[in-house]
Write an enzyme that holds these catalytic residues in place. Structure first.
Site, PDB file in Angstrom:
ATOM      1  N   CYS A   2       0.820  -1.213   0.000  1.00 23.94           N
ATOM      2  CA  CYS A   2       0.000   0.000   0.000  1.00 23.94           C
ATOM      3  C   CYS A   2       0.859   1.271   0.000  1.00 23.94           C
ATOM      4  O   CYS A   2       1.936   1.301   0.572  1.00 23.94           O
ATOM      5  CB  CYS A   2      -0.950   0.076   1.179  1.00 23.94           C
ATOM      6  SG  CYS A   2      -2.035  -1.323   1.333  1.00 23.94           S
ATOM      7  N   ARG A  27       3.925  -0.259  -4.848  1.00 21.19           N
ATOM      8  CA  ARG A  27       3.707  -0.704  -3.467  1.00 21.19           C
ATOM      9  C   ARG A  27       2.428  -1.505  -3.318  1.00 21.19           C
ATOM     10  O   ARG A  27       2.176  -2.114  -2.270  1.00 21.19           O
ATOM     11  CB  ARG A  27       3.630   0.509  -2.535  1.00 21.19           C
ATOM     12  CG  ARG A  27       4.940   1.253  -2.402  1.00 21.19           C
ATOM     13  CD  ARG A  27       4.776   2.406  -1.440  1.00 21.19           C
ATOM     14  NE  ARG A  27       4.560   1.934  -0.091  1.00 21.19           N
ATOM     15  CZ  ARG A  27       5.504   1.787   0.825  1.00 21.19           C
ATOM     16  NH1 ARG A  27       6.737   2.075   0.521  1.00 21.19           N
ATOM     17  NH2 ARG A  27       5.215   1.361   2.032  1.00 21.19           N
ATOM     18  N   TRP A  71      -2.683  -2.861  -1.570  1.00 26.88           N
ATOM     19  CA  TRP A  71      -2.361  -4.289  -1.711  1.00 26.88           C
ATOM     20  C   TRP A  71      -3.218  -4.978  -0.653  1.00 26.88           C
ATOM     21  O   TRP A  71      -3.006  -4.814   0.542  1.00 26.88           O
ATOM     22  CB  TRP A  71      -0.870  -4.519  -1.461  1.00 26.88           C
ATOM     23  CG  TRP A  71      -0.433  -5.942  -1.610  1.00 26.88           C
ATOM     24  CD1 TRP A  71      -0.260  -6.633  -2.771  1.00 26.88           C
ATOM     25  CD2 TRP A  71      -0.073  -6.844  -0.554  1.00 26.88           C
ATOM     26  NE1 TRP A  71       0.171  -7.902  -2.501  1.00 26.88           N
ATOM     27  CE2 TRP A  71       0.286  -8.062  -1.152  1.00 26.88           C
ATOM     28  CE3 TRP A  71      -0.035  -6.752   0.835  1.00 26.88           C
ATOM     29  CZ2 TRP A  71       0.688  -9.170  -0.415  1.00 26.88           C
ATOM     30  CZ3 TRP A  71       0.372  -7.852   1.564  1.00 26.88           C
ATOM     31  CH2 TRP A  71       0.718  -9.040   0.940  1.00 26.88           C
ATOM     32  N   ASN A  97      -2.204   2.269   5.751  1.00 28.88           N
ATOM     33  CA  ASN A  97      -1.318   1.137   5.429  1.00 28.88           C
ATOM     34  C   ASN A  97      -1.126   0.318   6.691  1.00 28.88           C
ATOM     35  O   ASN A  97      -1.028   0.887   7.774  1.00 28.88           O
ATOM     36  CB  ASN A  97       0.076   1.625   5.025  1.00 28.88           C
ATOM     37  CG  ASN A  97       0.090   2.297   3.681  1.00 28.88           C
ATOM     38  OD1 ASN A  97      -0.903   2.288   2.974  1.00 28.88           O
ATOM     39  ND2 ASN A  97       1.223   2.885   3.349  1.00 28.88           N
ATOM     40  N   GLY A  98      -1.000  -0.987   6.537  1.00 26.11           N
ATOM     41  CA  GLY A  98      -0.740  -1.839   7.701  1.00 26.11           C
ATOM     42  C   GLY A  98      -1.954  -2.682   8.024  1.00 26.11           C
ATOM     43  O   GLY A  98      -2.850  -2.852   7.188  1.00 26.11           O
ATOM     44  N   GLU A 478      17.904 -17.613  -5.901  1.00 31.10           N
ATOM     45  CA  GLU A 478      17.498 -16.280  -6.352  1.00 31.10           C
ATOM     46  C   GLU A 478      17.055 -16.319  -7.827  1.00 31.10           C
ATOM     47  O   GLU A 478      16.065 -15.694  -8.207  1.00 31.10           O
ATOM     48  CB  GLU A 478      18.664 -15.295  -6.146  1.00 31.10           C
ATOM     49  CG  GLU A 478      18.518 -13.931  -6.771  1.00 31.10           C
ATOM     50  CD  GLU A 478      17.306 -13.138  -6.290  1.00 31.10           C
ATOM     51  OE1 GLU A 478      16.622 -13.564  -5.352  1.00 31.10           O
ATOM     52  OE2 GLU A 478      17.040 -12.091  -6.904  1.00 31.10           O
ATOM     53  N   LYS A 482      13.258 -15.212  -9.156  1.00 31.59           N
ATOM     54  CA  LYS A 482      12.987 -14.189 -10.180  1.00 31.59           C
ATOM     55  C   LYS A 482      12.029 -14.753 -11.229  1.00 31.59           C
ATOM     56  O   LYS A 482      11.080 -14.090 -11.628  1.00 31.59           O
ATOM     57  CB  LYS A 482      14.281 -13.752 -10.896  1.00 31.59           C
ATOM     58  CG  LYS A 482      15.193 -12.845 -10.159  1.00 31.59           C
ATOM     59  CD  LYS A 482      14.651 -11.497  -9.780  1.00 31.59           C
ATOM     60  CE  LYS A 482      13.887 -11.545  -8.517  1.00 31.59           C
ATOM     61  NZ  LYS A 482      14.488 -11.251  -7.289  1.00 31.59           N
ATOM     62  N   GLU A 485       8.480 -15.084  -9.804  1.00 27.83           N
ATOM     63  CA  GLU A 485       7.823 -13.794  -9.560  1.00 27.83           C
ATOM     64  C   GLU A 485       7.307 -13.151 -10.832  1.00 27.83           C
ATOM     65  O   GLU A 485       6.183 -12.666 -10.861  1.00 27.83           O
ATOM     66  CB  GLU A 485       8.827 -12.798  -8.935  1.00 27.83           C
ATOM     67  CG  GLU A 485       9.054 -12.951  -7.476  1.00 27.83           C
ATOM     68  CD  GLU A 485       9.937 -11.833  -6.947  1.00 27.83           C
ATOM     69  OE1 GLU A 485      11.130 -11.791  -7.322  1.00 27.83           O
ATOM     70  OE2 GLU A 485       9.459 -11.008  -6.165  1.00 27.83           O
ATOM     71  N   HIS A 501      18.289 -36.663  -4.831  1.00 22.00           N
ATOM     72  CA  HIS A 501      17.598 -37.165  -3.634  1.00 22.00           C
ATOM     73  C   HIS A 501      16.094 -36.909  -3.689  1.00 22.00           C
ATOM     74  O   HIS A 501      15.442 -36.883  -2.653  1.00 22.00           O
ATOM     75  CB  HIS A 501      18.198 -36.520  -2.376  1.00 22.00           C
ATOM     76  CG  HIS A 501      19.625 -36.927  -2.140  1.00 22.00           C
ATOM     77  ND1 HIS A 501      19.992 -38.212  -1.816  1.00 22.00           N
ATOM     78  CD2 HIS A 501      20.778 -36.217  -2.237  1.00 22.00           C
ATOM     79  CE1 HIS A 501      21.305 -38.273  -1.686  1.00 22.00           C
ATOM     80  NE2 HIS A 501      21.810 -37.077  -1.947  1.00 22.00           N
ATOM     81  N   LYS A 597       6.004  -4.437  -3.528  1.00 18.70           N
ATOM     82  CA  LYS A 597       7.447  -4.248  -3.332  1.00 18.70           C
ATOM     83  C   LYS A 597       7.860  -4.437  -1.878  1.00 18.70           C
ATOM     84  O   LYS A 597       8.890  -5.023  -1.592  1.00 18.70           O
ATOM     85  CB  LYS A 597       7.827  -2.842  -3.808  1.00 18.70           C
ATOM     86  CG  LYS A 597       9.303  -2.529  -3.716  1.00 18.70           C
ATOM     87  CD  LYS A 597      10.068  -3.278  -4.778  1.00 18.70           C
ATOM     88  CE  LYS A 597      11.556  -3.054  -4.706  1.00 18.70           C
ATOM     89  NZ  LYS A 597      12.295  -4.123  -5.415  1.00 18.70           N
TER      90      LYS A 597
END
Ligand code: AGP
Length: 602
Positions: A2, A27, A71, A97-98, A478, A482, A485, A501, A597
């Protein structure tokens, strides 16, 4: 998650607030809205979807307004659940926000008092609480102070009211920053929102109440005016623009040589063979350490895993990387002989801040490694070290991973030297490798066209497996993150030795294997694991530096050898590969579905 924007000044608030929301939509981009205070009171407009779906209403005399990009946490992304929220009347508007953890209880009390709710959000309790406080005769500032005293959870809240020509806002464990211009005051959850107008900012502290009125901002604490410093942001608006690239992510991938130079600038003394960091620990503290614990999430966690390996190999001290959401101090060693390092690009990730607070609470000394000046992590940790990557807008972290690992490599040398665990000659070798990073990354970037072409053959793969050993392992993780995402494809990173394994059962001719096969990552053994997958039909792509014979690979990309940081250069190929796959699939690369983000909820 947000974004909040606020503006009070002589210009047309609608355009400025909307522009701020566009700058902040990384955001959160489920819905957006704004409340403008004009000659005829408040006009509220909100819409599901990205900020571009929201048009600016014509409001006469609107020189004050707040906006929000969301968000979703409580309630799906709909017009009704979009912010701003109002109370019983439309005379008060709130953006938040939150998460308000006790909202169900507060809502029940308010409903019992006759308040009617329209949304499924936790936020809506705030305007109703404010209405009650205003009805009791408080002004907007006192009303907000009294209302937030009833809230549990994390929040940044901004509010405007029909009959007061001002914005009043506060924060608790969620960022809020004020911008100062000649005849205007700005408010936002991130300076990116208004940096095109001013670079003079004040970072608010938890519990501050700020009033924006008459183009000015005043900060209050417990009813008294307090002085908060004004800082100048070092970068300007062009740093947060796409600069001719199709996506922020591609721009940020290409910015890596510059970001790395910034991370290294003034921090290497090759003559003395030292890493010069602006960090001061109590005498003997680093020398007496039993353990360094890294805590982080997502990409920052992979950077932390890389760093833990570097610290152990250079500094002769136990080092661990823990997912921040899993971190506990129980069962640890002597807190006085432990250092906890929180690695977070944004400095606002709730899980990482939670871990940091647990470490602080356990009496452990803490260090923040972050990209964001004035962020919460820098206040909560004992010391801070900046990665200096500049603003990163793409939701998928790219340049900040490179800058994190580089800064943490410098930290590893710094700690090693304080502990007399690394000779000046060995340190000089590592520092020389680090110095070579910008140029080596540039060489990979010059190869971007080849990666794009190679990726074409794999765009319909059913899954992608990334493998590596040692420093190649966090880079494999990583690389897979990517791809997940931004391409929404199934991708996993494995320690190369683990493939046999279990995961080998997933391997087919439709599952390319991407491997880090560079010096220091035990490439011969990894190559054997790659061959085991190739035998089952998987095509193999390797990032190589000539340290092993790699003719058996289907595709190979070369990187220069830079000792322990070679896999960081290899990672740039993985970034370009993920970008190429996602681009060919037409994905929303900068704003992938369901993500934001900065994740400021636990
Ligand atoms: C990276 O591509 C992700 N968007 C995500 O994993 C991110 O790294 C994570 O949320 C941590 O963020 P931070 O570095 O701001 O704490």
């Amino acid at each position: 998650m947000c974004g909040i924007v606020g503006y009070v000044g002589d210009d047309t608030a609608g355009q400025i607030v909307h522009g701020g929301l566009e700058n902040l939509d990384y955001r959160g981009y489920d819905s957006a809205g704004m409340a403008l205070l004009g000659d005829d009171g408040l006009t509220i407009t909100k819409r599901e979807g990205e900020v571009s779906n929201l048009s600016v209403p014509t409001v006469t005399g609107a020189t004050c307004g707040i906006g929000h990009t969301r968000w979703s946490t409580h309630g799906p992304p709909t017009d009704t659940n979009a912010h701003p929220h109002t109370g019983m009347s439309d005379d008060i508007a709130v953006v938040h926000n939150g998460i308000i953890e006790n909202y169900e209880e507060l809502r029940a009390t308010l409903v019992a008092d006759g308040h009617e709710f329209t949304s499924e959000t936790d936020t809506e309790v705030v305007p109703h609480l404010l209405e009650r406080e205003l009805d009791d005769g408080r002004d907007l500032r006192a009303a907000l102070e009294s209302a937030v005293a009833k809230l549990e959870g994390s929040y940044a809240i901004a509010t405007v009211c029909a009959d007061t020509d001002r914005i009043v806002a506060t924060r608790h464990e969620s960022p809020l920053v004020v911008g100062h211009d000649d005849d205007a005051a700005f408010l936002a959850s991130d300076v990116t929102a208004f940096v095109e107008h001013t670079r003079d900012v004040t970072y608010l502290e938890d519990g501050d109440i700020v009033t924006l009125a008459d183009g000015d901002a005043t900060v209050y604490r417990d009813g008294e005016v307090v002085d908060r410093p004004i800082d100048t942001v070092e970068w300007d608006a062009t740093a947060a623009e796409k600069g001719g690239y199709d996506h922020y992510m591609l721009k940020e991938i290409h910015e890596q040589p510059t970001a790395l130079r910034q991370a290294l600038s003034g921090r290497i003394d090759l003559d003395r063979g030292t890493a010069d960091l602006d960090l001061t620990f109590p005498a003997g503290f680093l020398d007496s350490l039993d353990e360094i614990q890294f805590v982080a999430c997502g990409t920052s966690f992979y950077a932390a895993e890389y760093a833990a390996q570097l610290i152990e190999s250079f500094a002769d001290v136990r080092a661990t990387a823990e997912l921040a959401s899993e971190y506990t101090v129980d069962g640890g060693g002597d807190p006085r002989r432990t250092l906890t390092v929180a690695v977070t690009q944004s400095g606002e990730t709730a899980d990482t801040l939670g871990a940091l607070r647990r470490a602080n609470g356990g009496g452990i000394r803490t260090l923040a490694v972050t990209n964001t000046l004035g962020s919460t992590v820098t206040r909560d940790a004992d010391d801070s070290l900046f990665i200096r990557a500049g603003p990163e807008i793409g939701v998928a972290a790219t340049k900040t991973f490179a800058s994190q690992v580089t800064t943490l490599a410098l930290l590893s040398v710094f700690v090693a030297q304080e502990r007399n665990a690394l000779s000046a000659a060995d340190a000089r070798d590592v520092l020389t490798d680090l110095r070579g990073l910008p140029g080596a990354v540039q060489q990979v970037l010059d190869d971007a066209g080849d990666v794009r072409e190679a990726a074409t053959a794999f765009v319909d793969a059913s899954a992608y497996f990334f493998v590596g050993r040692a420093h190649g392992y966090p880079v494999a993780l990583e690389g897979a993150l990517k791809l997940k995402e931004i391409a929404y494809d199934h991708a996993e990173g494995f320690a190369a030795g683990e493939l046999k394994h279990g995961p080998l059962a997933l391997v087919t001719e439709d599952t390319p294997i991407l491997a880090v096969l560079t010096e220091g990552t035990r490439p011969e053994e990894t190559l054997n694991n790659v061959a085991e997958a190739q035998t089952r039909g998987a095509p193999a792509i390797g990032i190589v530096d000539g340290s092993v014979e790699t003719n058996s690979l289907d595709t190979a990309f070369s990187v220069p050898s830079l000792g322990p940081v070679t896999p960081l250069v290899a990672n740039v190929y993985f970034q370009l590969f993920a970008y190429a796959i996602a681009k060919q699939q037409g994905r929303s690369i900068d704003k992938p579905r369901n993500l934001a983000k900065s994740v400021t909820v636990e």
